[in-house]
Design a protein around this motif. Structure first.
Motif, PDB file in Angstrom:
ATOM      1  N   TYR A 111      -7.876 -26.824 -71.411  1.00  0.00           N
ATOM      2  CA  TYR A 111      -7.836 -27.117 -72.846  1.00  0.00           C
ATOM      3  C   TYR A 111      -7.487 -25.868 -73.661  1.00  0.00           C
ATOM      4  N   ASN A 112      -8.129 -24.746 -73.326  1.00  0.00           N
ATOM      5  CA  ASN A 112      -7.858 -23.504 -74.055  1.00  0.00           C
ATOM      6  C   ASN A 112      -6.416 -23.052 -73.885  1.00  0.00           C
ATOM      7  N   GLU A 113      -5.883 -23.222 -72.682  1.00  0.00           N
ATOM      8  CA  GLU A 113      -4.485 -22.854 -72.462  1.00  0.00           C
ATOM      9  C   GLU A 113      -3.559 -23.799 -73.214  1.00  0.00           C
ATOM     10  N   ALA A 114      -3.919 -25.077 -73.263  1.00  0.00           N
ATOM     11  CA  ALA A 114      -3.111 -26.045 -74.021  1.00  0.00           C
ATOM     12  C   ALA A 114      -3.090 -25.676 -75.500  1.00  0.00           C
ATOM     13  N   LEU A 115      -4.201 -25.167 -76.022  1.00  0.00           N
ATOM     14  CA  LEU A 115      -4.231 -24.720 -77.416  1.00  0.00           C
ATOM     15  C   LEU A 115      -3.249 -23.578 -77.642  1.00  0.00           C
ATOM     16  N   GLU A 116      -3.209 -22.651 -76.702  1.00  0.00           N
ATOM     17  CA  GLU A 116      -2.295 -21.516 -76.837  1.00  0.00           C
ATOM     18  C   GLU A 116      -0.839 -21.973 -76.776  1.00  0.00           C
ATOM     19  N   VAL A 117      -0.539 -22.877 -75.857  1.00  0.00           N
ATOM     20  CA  VAL A 117       0.828 -23.405 -75.756  1.00  0.00           C
ATOM     21  C   VAL A 117       1.184 -24.180 -77.012  1.00  0.00           C
ATOM     22  N   ASN A 118       0.208 -24.915 -77.537  1.00  0.00           N
ATOM     23  CA  ASN A 118       0.416 -25.687 -78.753  1.00  0.00           C
ATOM     24  C   ASN A 118       0.764 -24.769 -79.932  1.00  0.00           C
ATOM     25  N   ARG A 119       0.044 -23.665 -80.032  1.00  0.00           N
ATOM     26  CA  ARG A 119       0.327 -22.699 -81.112  1.00  0.00           C
ATOM     27  C   ARG A 119       1.729 -22.125 -80.963  1.00  0.00           C
ATOM     28  N   PHE A 120       2.139 -21.849 -79.728  1.00  0.00           N
ATOM     29  CA  PHE A 120       3.479 -21.335 -79.483  1.00  0.00           C
ATOM     30  C   PHE A 120       4.527 -22.352 -79.927  1.00  0.00           C
ATOM     31  N   PHE A 121       4.291 -23.617 -79.582  1.00  0.00           N
ATOM     32  CA  PHE A 121       5.240 -24.680 -79.934  1.00  0.00           C
ATOM     33  C   PHE A 121       5.451 -24.745 -81.444  1.00  0.00           C
ATOM     34  N   TRP A 122       4.350 -24.773 -82.188  1.00  0.00           N
ATOM     35  CA  TRP A 122       4.483 -24.891 -83.635  1.00  0.00           C
ATOM     36  C   TRP A 122       5.025 -23.629 -84.275  1.00  0.00           C
ATOM     37  N   LYS A 123       4.750 -22.493 -83.673  1.00  0.00           N
ATOM     38  CA  LYS A 123       5.322 -21.238 -84.158  1.00  0.00           C
ATOM     39  C   LYS A 123       6.840 -21.277 -84.003  1.00  0.00           C
ATOM     40  N   GLU A 124       7.302 -21.816 -82.874  1.00  0.00           N
ATOM     41  CA  GLU A 124       8.734 -21.943 -82.640  1.00  0.00           C
ATOM     42  C   GLU A 124       9.362 -22.927 -83.623  1.00  0.00           C
ATOM     43  N   GLU A 125       8.633 -23.992 -83.928  1.00  0.00           N
ATOM     44  CA  GLU A 125       9.188 -25.029 -84.797  1.00  0.00           C
ATOM     45  C   GLU A 125       9.161 -24.630 -86.273  1.00  0.00           C
ATOM     46  N   LEU A 144      -1.621 -32.271 -77.408  1.00  0.00           N
ATOM     47  CA  LEU A 144      -2.011 -31.347 -76.345  1.00  0.00           C
ATOM     48  C   LEU A 144      -1.683 -31.928 -74.975  1.00  0.00           C
ATOM     49  N   ARG A 145      -1.928 -33.214 -74.817  1.00  0.00           N
ATOM     50  CA  ARG A 145      -1.621 -33.859 -73.532  1.00  0.00           C
ATOM     51  C   ARG A 145      -0.121 -33.916 -73.283  1.00  0.00           C
ATOM     52  N   SER A 146       0.653 -34.079 -74.343  1.00  0.00           N
ATOM     53  CA  SER A 146       2.104 -34.170 -74.185  1.00  0.00           C
ATOM     54  C   SER A 146       2.707 -32.861 -73.691  1.00  0.00           C
ATOM     55  N   LEU A 147       1.980 -31.761 -73.868  1.00  0.00           N
ATOM     56  CA  LEU A 147       2.490 -30.467 -73.426  1.00  0.00           C
ATOM     57  C   LEU A 147       2.583 -30.389 -71.908  1.00  0.00           C
ATOM     58  N   ASP A 155       9.624 -23.130 -68.918  1.00  0.00           N
ATOM     59  CA  ASP A 155       8.717 -23.032 -67.771  1.00  0.00           C
ATOM     60  C   ASP A 155       7.767 -21.849 -67.878  1.00  0.00           C
ATOM     61  N   GLU A 156       8.266 -20.716 -68.400  1.00  0.00           N
ATOM     62  CA  GLU A 156       7.417 -19.535 -68.460  1.00  0.00           C
ATOM     63  C   GLU A 156       6.249 -19.720 -69.433  1.00  0.00           C
ATOM     64  N   ILE A 157       6.402 -20.688 -70.350  1.00  0.00           N
ATOM     65  CA  ILE A 157       5.336 -20.958 -71.314  1.00  0.00           C
ATOM     66  C   ILE A 157       4.323 -21.941 -70.751  1.00  0.00           C
ATOM     67  N   THR A 158       4.791 -22.930 -70.048  1.00  0.00           N
ATOM     68  CA  THR A 158       3.899 -24.003 -69.561  1.00  0.00           C
ATOM     69  C   THR A 158       3.417 -23.788 -68.128  1.00  0.00           C
ATOM     70  N   LYS A 159       3.940 -22.764 -67.459  1.00  0.00           N
ATOM     71  CA  LYS A 159       3.603 -22.569 -66.046  1.00  0.00           C
ATOM     72  C   LYS A 159       2.099 -22.500 -65.814  1.00  0.00           C
ATOM     73  N   GLU A 163      -0.315 -25.228 -63.835  1.00  0.00           N
ATOM     74  CA  GLU A 163      -1.119 -24.818 -62.682  1.00  0.00           C
ATOM     75  C   GLU A 163      -2.588 -25.168 -62.897  1.00  0.00           C
ATOM     76  N   LEU A 164      -3.061 -24.916 -64.112  1.00  0.00           N
ATOM     77  CA  LEU A 164      -4.439 -25.262 -64.431  1.00  0.00           C
ATOM     78  C   LEU A 164      -4.660 -26.764 -64.338  1.00  0.00           C
ATOM     79  N   ASN A 165      -3.665 -27.540 -64.735  1.00  0.00           N
ATOM     80  CA  ASN A 165      -3.806 -28.990 -64.678  1.00  0.00           C
ATOM     81  C   ASN A 165      -3.890 -29.479 -63.227  1.00  0.00           C
TER      82      ASN A 165
END
Length: 222
Positions: A111-125, A144-147, A155-159, A163-165
């Motif tokens: 969950y915590n990693e998904a939050l970080e990826v989520n922040r990256f996504f919106w920062k990019e957008e 978060l689940r869609s990530l 891949d380098e962002i979601t890797k 793996e955690l999933n």
């Protein structure tokens, strides 16, 4: 009884967890190091000078998720890993299920990693505009689940998240096995309880007969 504050209210349940899981002589520093909440705040709450804050409750629930359900509700569900510290717990006191504990922690990591990826996504957008939007507006469960969907992000962002999933799924498999074993144990415990009840009834009947016989002999001697 209605309207009265329970003896073991939420703040006291929280306190029981802290007593169980922290070192008495380093308690407040340990909590501060683990949560980022100042040691004095923990100390003031622990000694009853203030109520626990929402941040305190959330941090304890995340540090020891096996106790979170009991802290929030006052009841335990140890068959599924939701237990209570020490001799606490209702309707049963039970030891934490190790695989359930591992699953809860792995789910939090994911969950915590998904939050970080989520922040990256919106920062990019949205670029710098993202700083002007309340984070709760775009941290939504389905997003978060869609990530976890392939090709949504590099891949380098979601890797790490992927793996955690995978680890989370493995933890879930182990947890299910543990729950199944626990359920079998509970079934046997139920059978044993019935047997004990029958034995107790038999002993009570024998006690009553012995009491009546003692009374009869006593009267015959008068």
């Amino acid at each position: 009884m209605r309207g009265k504050t329970p003896a073991l209210h939420l703040s006291e349940r929280l306190r029981q967890v802290v007593i169980e899981k922290t070192d008495e002589f380093r308690r407040f520093k340990q909590l501060s190091d683990q949560t980022g909440i100042q040691a004095n705040a923990w100390k003031n709450w622990f000694h009853g000078r203030q109520r626990p804050t929402a941040e305190m409750i959330e941090s304890i629930a995340k540090l020891w998720p096996e106790f979170a359900f009991w802290v929030a509700t006052g009841i335990s569900d140890e068959e599924f890993g939701h237990t209570a510290p020490g001799a606490n717990g209702y309707p049963h006191a039970g030891k934490p299920q190790s695989n359930s504990c591992a699953y809860f922690r792995k789910a939090l990591d994911s969950y915590n990693e998904a939050l970080e990826v989520n922040r990256f996504f919106w920062k990019e957008e949205l670029g710098d505009m993202v700083n002007e939007i309340e984070e709760s507006k775009f941290i939504i469960g389905w997003h978060l689940r869609s990530l976890l969907s392939p090709n949504l992000l590099p891949d380098e962002i979601t890797k790490k998240l992927l793996e955690l999933n995978k680890e989370l799924k493995n933890a879930m498999t182990l947890r299910r096995s543990e729950i199944s074993l626990s359920q079998d144990t509970f079934k046997h415990a139920g059978v044993e309880k019935e047997a004990n009840r029958d034995l107790l009834k038999k002993q009570l009947d024998e006690f009553k007969k012995a009491s009546l016989e003692t009374e009869r002999i006593s009267k015959s001697l008068d």
